[in-house]
Write a protein that holds these residues in place. Structure first.
Motif, PDB file in Angstrom:
ATOM      1  N   GLU A 169      48.791 -28.085   5.752  1.00 35.02           N
ATOM      2  CA  GLU A 169      47.520 -27.690   6.359  1.00 35.02           C
ATOM      3  C   GLU A 169      46.390 -27.676   5.330  1.00 35.02           C
ATOM      4  O   GLU A 169      45.257 -28.045   5.632  1.00 35.02           O
ATOM      5  CB  GLU A 169      47.631 -26.306   7.011  1.00 35.02           C
ATOM      6  CG  GLU A 169      48.604 -26.240   8.167  1.00 35.02           C
ATOM      7  CD  GLU A 169      50.048 -26.032   7.730  1.00 35.02           C
ATOM      8  OE1 GLU A 169      50.302 -25.760   6.528  1.00 35.02           O
ATOM      9  OE2 GLU A 169      50.931 -26.178   8.587  1.00 35.02           O
ATOM     10  N   THR A 170      46.711 -27.260   4.119  1.00 33.86           N
ATOM     11  CA  THR A 170      45.710 -27.215   3.048  1.00 33.86           C
ATOM     12  C   THR A 170      45.266 -28.627   2.675  1.00 33.86           C
ATOM     13  O   THR A 170      44.068 -28.895   2.544  1.00 33.86           O
ATOM     14  CB  THR A 170      46.282 -26.491   1.815  1.00 33.86           C
ATOM     15  OG1 THR A 170      46.717 -25.193   2.198  1.00 33.86           O
ATOM     16  CG2 THR A 170      45.248 -26.380   0.717  1.00 33.86           C
ATOM     17  N   GLN A 174      50.642 -26.635   0.800  1.00 37.39           N
ATOM     18  CA  GLN A 174      50.922 -26.676   2.233  1.00 37.39           C
ATOM     19  C   GLN A 174      50.259 -27.885   2.902  1.00 37.39           C
ATOM     20  O   GLN A 174      49.152 -28.260   2.524  1.00 37.39           O
ATOM     21  CB  GLN A 174      50.406 -25.401   2.911  1.00 37.39           C
ATOM     22  CG  GLN A 174      51.145 -24.154   2.528  1.00 37.39           C
ATOM     23  CD  GLN A 174      52.525 -24.072   3.160  1.00 37.39           C
ATOM     24  OE1 GLN A 174      52.884 -24.836   4.042  1.00 37.39           O
ATOM     25  NE2 GLN A 174      53.310 -23.128   2.684  1.00 37.39           N
ATOM     26  N   SER A 217      55.709 -31.594   6.823  1.00 34.10           N
ATOM     27  CA  SER A 217      56.515 -30.544   6.215  1.00 34.10           C
ATOM     28  C   SER A 217      57.878 -31.125   5.846  1.00 34.10           C
ATOM     29  O   SER A 217      58.415 -31.976   6.560  1.00 34.10           O
ATOM     30  CB  SER A 217      56.684 -29.405   7.221  1.00 34.10           C
ATOM     31  OG  SER A 217      57.591 -28.458   6.734  1.00 34.10           O
ATOM     32  N   ARG A 237      56.390 -28.299  -0.529  1.00 33.13           N
ATOM     33  CA  ARG A 237      55.849 -27.744   0.717  1.00 33.13           C
ATOM     34  C   ARG A 237      55.256 -28.802   1.620  1.00 33.13           C
ATOM     35  O   ARG A 237      55.032 -28.561   2.796  1.00 33.13           O
ATOM     36  CB  ARG A 237      54.814 -26.687   0.398  1.00 33.13           C
ATOM     37  CG  ARG A 237      55.464 -25.537  -0.335  1.00 33.13           C
ATOM     38  CD  ARG A 237      54.635 -24.339  -0.360  1.00 33.13           C
ATOM     39  NE  ARG A 237      55.432 -23.285  -0.982  1.00 33.13           N
ATOM     40  CZ  ARG A 237      54.990 -22.089  -1.194  1.00 33.13           C
ATOM     41  NH1 ARG A 237      53.774 -21.780  -0.846  1.00 33.13           N
ATOM     42  NH2 ARG A 237      55.761 -21.203  -1.751  1.00 33.13           N
ATOM     43  N   SER A 238      54.986 -29.983   1.059  1.00 42.76           N
ATOM     44  CA  SER A 238      54.504 -31.070   1.903  1.00 42.76           C
ATOM     45  C   SER A 238      54.960 -32.409   1.336  1.00 42.76           C
ATOM     46  O   SER A 238      55.167 -32.556   0.137  1.00 42.76           O
ATOM     47  CB  SER A 238      52.981 -31.043   2.036  1.00 42.76           C
ATOM     48  OG  SER A 238      52.364 -31.223   0.792  1.00 42.76           O
TER      49      SER A 238
END
Length: 86
Positions: free
Chosen positions: A69-70, A67, A22, A51-52
């Motif tokens: 996580e995605t 993201q 992040s 976002r990342s």
């Protein structure tokens, strides 16, 4: 070679990824700024919010609007599919 979509049709090699983090912490912000200054940052956000941050084994830093996580899920799914094909 496993390729991962990091958003907006941009693709990176999963084998070259060291980490996906992040962009919110101060150390990561410094890392991104140093990469921008050193011309090793690749902005794949298409003007959207970062976002990342993807850190590559070549020393390049890739900024993505997806993201962490995605992206990690896409890496995991790709590796699972690789195992099934062997």
């Amino acid at each position: 070679m496993q390729l991962i979509n990091i958003g907006f049709g941009n693709i990176v090699s999963a084998e070259r990824i060291i980490s996906i983090v992040s962009p919110d912490s101060a150390p990561i912000k410094r890392l991104v700024q140093e990469a921008k200054d050193g011309k090793t940052a690749i902005d794949a956000t298409y003007g959207r919010r970062t976002r990342s941050v993807i850190i590559m084994d070549s020393g390049h830093i890739i900024l993505s609007a997806v993201q962490p996580e995605t992206i990690a899920g896409r890496v995991d799914n790709g590796l699972d599919n690789d195992d099934d094909n062997k």
